[in-house]
Design an enzyme around this catalytic site. Structure first.
Site, PDB file in Angstrom:
ATOM      1  N   GLY A 297       0.799  -1.240   0.072  1.00 51.27           N
ATOM      2  CA  GLY A 297      -0.002   0.034  -0.098  1.00 51.27           C
ATOM      3  C   GLY A 297       0.875   1.279   0.111  1.00 51.27           C
ATOM      4  N   HIS A 298       0.432   2.373   0.510  1.00 48.71           N
ATOM      5  CA  HIS A 298       0.727   3.656   0.583  1.00 48.71           C
ATOM      6  C   HIS A 298       2.306   3.686   1.137  1.00 48.71           C
ATOM      7  CE1 HIS A 298       0.218   8.055   0.695  1.00 48.71           C
ATOM      8  NE2 HIS A 298       0.370   8.048   1.651  1.00 48.71           N
ATOM      9  N   PHE A 299       2.452   3.114   2.192  1.00 53.47           N
ATOM     10  CA  PHE A 299       3.763   3.117   3.020  1.00 53.47           C
ATOM     11  C   PHE A 299       4.480   1.708   2.658  1.00 53.47           C
ATOM     12  CE2 PHE A 299       1.087   6.277   5.411  1.00 53.47           C
ATOM     13  CZ  PHE A 299       2.180   7.243   5.585  1.00 53.47           C
TER      14      PHE A 299
END
Length: 318
Positions: A297-299
């Site tokens: 995901g995002h991180f």
């Protein structure tokens, strides 16, 4: 008996000689002469205390680590520790983030232009004139402002979900786009879930292969900072200002075309805000890219940090 004493004496002499033998330095030398100590410092920039983490030898190539929302330099804790043997790493907290001062939104203009000006001044005070940037989320509009202002200072770009294209804006922006169209109590209230503990946890775990790979300290630290008076107002100001980043996308794309900076892409493809299409778009302007996509995901550093750090090390050595 006499012979036995002679043999014993001889054995003791051999043992003594063996113990006194100097070790082979090639065998005992560590693979890397690591400088893993992370220092936690502060620097006054125009009256604002900017907190930052620093590790590694300043004589080595410098990487400036620019964090995203809702995090701080804490998101780069693995990079600061693991890559400090060969690189000088410095990760500032923006005003209002992490351990930096949090001036009231009534007293400080929370825009990306203003934050970038503080980070630019921070680097000037640190006398850092040549550096690579690692960008993620908010780190992209900060980093590209630094790059377009002083292209000659940027040695390379390491990009982990740092967007610069309209094609890279995902479904996660719908609520914020409503805020851009009409900022009022209703459109602000619709975004308040983002600042809750559940909303922050979602930012870190959405799109991961296994949420248990993500350290809960990440969203818990962010949540504590969200509880400060006026914190929601500050973040809503930045959400609203993000539309000005989109207006600068053509300028940033021109910088990429004109300067062709060495570019490493290490992108989590399941990011609801900046999906893989954002990574693909860089191919339109940069001829040579070290391109790596991760099923997370995002991180992305949280779940694929080991491989990403290996990629950074190889990329920076080229």
């Amino acid at each position: 008996m006499k012979n036995l004493k002679s043999i014993t004496t001889l054995l003791l002499l051999i043992l003594a000689l063996g113990c006194s033998k100097k070790p082979n330095t090639e065998d005992t030398k560590p693979k890397h002469d690591k400088m893993t100590t992370i220092q936690y410092k502060n620097l006054n920039v125009n009256g604002i205390s900017i907190a930052y983490r620093e590790s590694g030898n300043p004589k080595n190539p410098t990487i400036v680590l620019l964090h995203g929302f809702p995090s701080s330099s804490h998101q780069y804790r693995k990079v600061l520790s693991e890559l400090s043997d060969e690189f000088h790493l410095i990760a500032p907290d923006y005003p209002g983030f992490g351990e930096s001062d949090f001036p009231s939104p009534e007293d400080f203009t929370y825009t990306f232009d203003n934050i970038a000006s503080y980070i630019e001044k921070f680097l000037e005070l640190k006398k850092i004139d040549s550096y690579a940037i690692m960008i993620q989320d908010y780190g992209a509009p900060i980093g590209f402002r630094l790059a377009t202002a002083n292209p000659s200072k940027i040695t390379a770009i390491i990009n982990q979900n740092g967007n610069a294209y309209k094609a890279g804006l995902g479904e996660g922006w719908k609520g914020i786009e409503a805020l851009w169209a009409n900022r009022n109590e209703e459109t602000e209230k619709a975004l308040l879930f983002v600042f809750s503990k559940e909303g922050l946890k979602w930012q870190y775990t959405h799109g991961t292969r296994n949420p248990e790979h993500v350290n809960p300290d990440t969203w818990n630290l962010d949540y504590l900072r969200m509880l400060r008076p006026k914190a929601h107002k500050m973040h809503l100001d930045l959400f609203y200002d993000y539309q000005n980043n989109i207006k600068l996308y053509p300028k940033w794309q021109k910088y990429l075309r004109d300067n062709q900076p060495p570019l490493l892409i290490v992108w989590g493809k399941n990011d609801a805000f900046f999906p893989e299409s954002g990574a693909e778009a860089f191919k339109n302007d940069v001829k040579k890219i070290d391109y790596n996509i991760y099923d997370t995901g995002h991180f992305a550093l949280e779940e694929d940090g080991d491989d990403i750090m290996r990629k950074i090390r190889e990329f920076m050595k080229k």
